[in-house]
Scaffold this active site. Structure first.
Site, PDB file in Angstrom:
ATOM      1  N   SER A 180     -33.359  -7.935 -12.013  1.00 49.77           N
ATOM      2  CA  SER A 180     -32.728  -7.250 -11.552  1.00 49.77           C
ATOM      3  C   SER A 180     -32.156  -6.775 -10.553  1.00 49.77           C
ATOM      4  O   SER A 180     -32.363  -7.897  -9.704  1.00 49.77           O
ATOM      5  CB  SER A 180     -35.025  -6.384 -11.614  1.00 49.77           C
ATOM      6  OG  SER A 180     -34.385  -5.334 -11.206  1.00 49.77           O
ATOM      7  N   TYR A 193     -43.465  -5.812  -9.620  1.00 51.75           N
ATOM      8  CA  TYR A 193     -42.177  -6.418 -10.708  1.00 51.75           C
ATOM      9  C   TYR A 193     -40.672  -6.391  -9.848  1.00 51.75           C
ATOM     10  O   TYR A 193     -40.318  -7.700 -10.114  1.00 51.75           O
ATOM     11  CB  TYR A 193     -41.948  -4.618 -10.938  1.00 51.75           C
ATOM     12  CG  TYR A 193     -40.387  -5.051 -12.736  1.00 51.75           C
ATOM     13  CD1 TYR A 193     -40.656  -5.378 -13.478  1.00 51.75           C
ATOM     14  CD2 TYR A 193     -39.112  -4.352 -11.186  1.00 51.75           C
ATOM     15  CE1 TYR A 193     -39.199  -5.287 -14.111  1.00 51.75           C
ATOM     16  CE2 TYR A 193     -38.108  -4.387 -12.224  1.00 51.75           C
ATOM     17  CZ  TYR A 193     -38.431  -4.560 -13.543  1.00 51.75           C
ATOM     18  OH  TYR A 193     -37.186  -4.725 -13.922  1.00 51.75           O
TER      19      TYR A 193
END
Length: 290
Positions: A180, A193
């Protein structure tokens, strides 16, 4: 019905791994594009994609099928989306397998690989894409349960599937992990995350140099999506944050899942035969220098 009409009319509800409220997502995430021109880049390949029922995973699964691959998907809870994905893969003309369960459970991960190998005999491409995230403004609000859940899905699942798959991956196989943009620029409200996504980048770089991998000429890479419009986004962020979400890149808009699919196809195919240990950034023009 033409292929273009199918793409336009058969888009699914499309949820993400941990979200079952996808019917409320507006606009609907787009996992296919009628402009995609397949070239048989994955003809005859056997592939596995976790979190493949919707969003980015579904987009990759359908692109793989269009390129001639048989596709197995793993999903957590959305039966309807998983069935849609399976039907669409078969409609394209490829074989499909579907496994429901928690990738963070090592026994389940091993079971998936065992069943896939029993059915197909080999696995050429593994895509570790399953993931989840939880918005929290304070670190004190991140419970031990949430921390464990995020790492179990995003990190443990990747380890478990890769570990189970390695004995069966042939020479020249490809492993693709979904990282990400948050691994590179951080996110103040997605602490756990972001930490998992940074770990995925480090794992990708490290495992690509592992002798077990290099001896078999297996390539290990990752894709780092930027702001991609999946149901995970409205399910995660407060509504007030969505007004400007994804507009800080050069293209000034969020991306759609189908816009990531070609990156996965590239890394899965022989086009990327000299690429390993790398991360492809598909983020709408945010320069992360990583």
């Amino acid at each position: 019905m033409s292929e273009e009409e199918k793409v336009k009319t058969q888009q699914p509800k499309a949820d993400y791994l941990m979200d079952d409220e996808s019917e409320n997502v507006n606009p609907t995430p787009q996992t296919e594009s009628s402009d995609y021109l397949a070239a048989g880049k994955l003809k005859g390949k056997k592939t596995l994609i976790t979190g493949g029922d919707s969003g980015i995973g579904q987009a990759a699964a359908l692109a793989f099928a269009k390129e001639g691959a048989d596709v197995a998907i793993v999903y957590f809870e959305s039966d309807e989306d998983a069935q849609f994905t399976k039907n669409r893969i078969q409609e394209i003309g490829q074989k499909a397998l579907v496994y429901k369960g928690d990738v963070g459970d090592e026994a389940f991960a091993q079971e998936v690989i065992d069943k896939l190998i029993a059915e197909w005999g080999t696995l050429d491409v593994l895509v570790n894409n399953a993931g989840e995230q939880h918005y929290q403004e304070k670190i004190g609000d991140i419970t031990a349960e949430q921390l464990d859940r995020t790492f179990r899905t995003n990190i443990f699942g990747m380890f478990y599937l890769t570990k189970a798959a390695m004995p069966h991956l042939p020479k020249g196989a490809s492993i693709i992990n979904t990282s990400s943009i948050t691994a590179y620029r951080g996110s103040s409200t997605l602490l756990d995350y972001s930490a998992t996504k940074g770990a995925i980048v480090s794992f990708t770089r490290s495992f690509s140099q592992n002798k077990e991998v290099t001896d078999k000429k297996i390539r290990v890479n990752s894709v780092a999506p930027g702001p991609i419009w999946t149901p995970l986004i409205p399910a995660t962020f407060p509504e007030k944050k969505l007004e400007s979400w994804g507009k800080d890149g050069a293209l000034e808009r969020p991306g759609q899942p189908y816009e990531l699919a070609p990156a996965y196809v590239y890394l899965a195919s022989s086009d990327s035969s000299y690429v390993t240990g790398q991360t492809i950034h598909v983020n709408g023009g945010v320069v992360v220098n990583g």
